[in-house]
Scaffold this active site. Structure first.
Site, PDB file in Angstrom:
ATOM      1  CG  ASP A   1       5.653   3.518   1.905  1.00 15.02           C
ATOM      2  OD1 ASP A   1       5.671   4.036   3.035  1.00 15.02           O
ATOM      3  OD2 ASP A   1       4.630   3.480   1.187  1.00 15.02           O
TER       4      ASP A   1
ATOM      5  CE  LYS B   1      -0.071   5.318   7.781  1.00 13.35           C
ATOM      6  NZ  LYS B   1      -1.493   5.531   8.018  1.00 13.35           N
TER       7      LYS B   1
ATOM      8  CG  PHE C   1      -1.881   1.199   1.153  1.00 11.81           C
ATOM      9  CD1 PHE C   1      -3.025   1.138   0.366  1.00 11.81           C
ATOM     10  CD2 PHE C   1      -1.609   2.380   1.823  1.00 11.81           C
ATOM     11  CE1 PHE C   1      -3.882   2.233   0.253  1.00 11.81           C
ATOM     12  CE2 PHE C   1      -2.464   3.483   1.716  1.00 11.81           C
ATOM     13  CZ  PHE C   1      -3.610   3.399   0.936  1.00 11.81           C
TER      14      PHE C   1
HETATM   15  C1  LIG Z   1       2.974   2.246   3.931  1.00  8.28           C
HETATM   16  C2  LIG Z   1       2.076   3.391   3.555  1.00  8.28           C
HETATM   17  N1  LIG Z   1       2.404   4.164   2.516  1.00  8.28           N
HETATM   18  C3  LIG Z   1       1.641   5.209   2.154  1.00  8.28           C
HETATM   19  C4  LIG Z   1       0.478   5.507   2.817  1.00  8.28           C
HETATM   20  C5  LIG Z   1      -0.358   6.678   2.374  1.00  8.28           C
HETATM   21  O1  LIG Z   1      -0.279   7.706   3.300  1.00  8.28           O
HETATM   22  P1  LIG Z   1      -1.365   8.883   3.289  1.00  8.28           P
HETATM   23  O2  LIG Z   1      -2.675   8.277   3.664  1.00  8.28           O
HETATM   24  O3  LIG Z   1      -0.855   9.866   4.312  1.00  8.28           O
HETATM   25  O4  LIG Z   1      -1.375   9.458   1.918  1.00  8.28           O
HETATM   26  C6  LIG Z   1       0.090   4.723   3.908  1.00  8.28           C
HETATM   27  C7  LIG Z   1      -1.172   4.980   4.609  1.00  8.28           C
HETATM   28  O5  LIG Z   1      -1.741   4.144   5.266  1.00  8.28           O
HETATM   29  C8  LIG Z   1       0.911   3.632   4.283  1.00  8.28           C
HETATM   30  O6  LIG Z   1       0.592   2.835   5.311  1.00  8.28           O
END
Ligand SMILES: Cc1ncc(COP(=O)(O)O)c(C=O)c1O
Length: 391
Positions: free
Chosen positions: A215, A244, A128
């Site tokens: 990520d 986050k 994700f």
């Molecule tokens: C691993 C990861 N990458 C990217 C995102 C996307 O972040 P945002 O919701 O702040 O755009 C999330 C959100 O849950 C995530 O867990």
């Protein structure tokens, strides 16, 4: 009121009015233990005095000027993040998806710089990475992509935790320029790869001249028991994305880079109005300072071990529990059946948890838990799982 909101979420029937530490209170004054931290955001819990004070002072001084001008706090935050991560440069934005967009753009610029006109990034199944068009394309979940076609070109998908699959791409696709991977997959089900997976990716990336891009939006800022999950091993990535927990609830994202990846962005190539404004940077600096002062990174490791062994003994031998896994305070308990209803059952008992990938109970509690509170979560969640599997 909800009639005028777009129907993007299936929300639980509760509205919180106040938070303090690990606790939330709803509009009817019912108290809840927050074991999900706003999805890995409020690592310091709610209304942490250090963050509150920093925000109040900064709000009364200067909130925003734009990136037309120098922003002192941005430079300070970049310094601190680079010191903690071993990276060399930072770009600040407002969310995880934007941080990953920046990473993808860095990979493409890097590829074009090498004369590759149609560069590709390797991404994983069950990953994700966000909801913008490029990041939902990078995401390994068809349900998130469906309806938004045409998707963005330039991604190659392989199974997670499979180095041979990446090697095969290396042998077959000369347009590859980078690998983008979560060190532990969060939304995908708290999937922890084998030891050596990230080191293996580093090796393949180095051998092929690719960027290794992590990520760390869910895993970063202490959650797994290191500042960044990659620090459990030796691999030093080229790019790390964050969001986050960086602002403890104040929206801020960051894309950190080192080496060639740190050099490709030039004036005019990328930007954002709000990204890295004084208010968000001040909040993030307060977060990093507080985590450091209170020793919360090693505390997350300790608490994670305590909860993991607590769950292992509380659920030992229970038919229906397929796996207990995690890293630090990223904890997943996989059941043999869909268990989404556990979320509302837990809420009725005053506990906030999450279920992801249909069958995985996910816990992302604040790093400020006491031992007693950690034990309380283990006991309550184990009871819930036992009742659910019995019924
Ligand atoms: C691993 C990861 N990458 C990217 C995102 C996307 O972040 P945002 O919701 O702040 O755009 C999330 C959100 O849950 C995530 O867990």
């Amino acid at each position: 009121m909800a009639d005028h909101l777009m129907a993007t979420y299936n929300r639980l029937p509760v509205q919180f009015a106040k938070g303090e530490g690990i606790w939330l209170w709803d509009s009817e004054h019912r108290q809840y233990l927050d074991a999900i931290s706003g999805i890995a955001v409020c690592g310091l819990g709610h209304a942490h005095p250090a963050v509150t004070q920093a925000l109040c002072e900064q709000a009364a001084t200067l909130v925003h000027t734009s990136n037309l001008y120098g922003v002192t706090l941005q430079g300070q935050l970049a310094d601190r993040l680079c010191e903690l991560s071993g990276m060399q440069r930072a770009f600040f934005c407002n969310s995880g998806a934007e941080a990953n967009e920046a990473a993808i753009k860095i990979a493409r610029l890097y590829g074009h710089g090498k004369g590759i006109s149609c560069p590709s990034v390797i991404v994983m199944e069950q990953s994700f990475h966000g909801r913008t068009l490029a990041t939902l394309t990078a995401t390994g979940n068809r349900r998130i992509q469906a309806g938004f076609e045409p998707l963005v070109r330039g991604f190659i998908r392989v199974p997670f935790n499979d180095l041979d699959a990446i090697r095969t791409v290396a042998g077959n696709n000369s347009d590859t320029v980078a690998v983008l991977v979560e060190p532990v997959q969060g939304e995908g089900g708290i999937n922890v790869p084998d030891a050596g997976y990230l080191d293996g990716i580093r090796e393949i990336c180095t051998a092929n001249g690719w960027l290794m891009m992590l990520d760390e939006i869910q895993t970063g800022i202490g959650r797994t028991g290191e500042w960044f999950a990659c620090q459990h091993g030796d691999a030093r990535p080229d790019v790390i994305t964050l969001a986050k927990a960086l602002g403890n609830g104040v929206p801020i994202g960051a894309c950190l880079a080192q080496g060639a990846a740190a050099e490709v962005m030039q004036p005019g190539k990328h930007g954002t109005t709000f990204g890295g404004n004084p208010l968000a940077c001040r909040a993030a600096l307060a977060v990093l300072e507080t985590i450091t002062r209170e020793g919360l990174v090693s505390r997350a490791a300790e608490l994670g071990q305590r909860m993991h062994s607590g769950f292992s003994s509380a659920l030992a031998g229970l038919a229906g529990v397929s796996n207990i896994r995690g890293l630090g305070l990223m904890i997943g308990i996989e059941l043999d059946r869909p268990c989404g209803e556990l979320v509302s059952r837990a809420m009725q008992g005053g506990l906030l948890i999450n279920v992801t990938a249909e069958r995985v109970v996910r816990l992302l509690p604040p790093l400020i838990l006491t031992d007693k509170q950690a034990d309380m979560i283990v006991e309550q969640v184990s009871d819930l799982i036992r009742d659910f599997l019995a019924g």
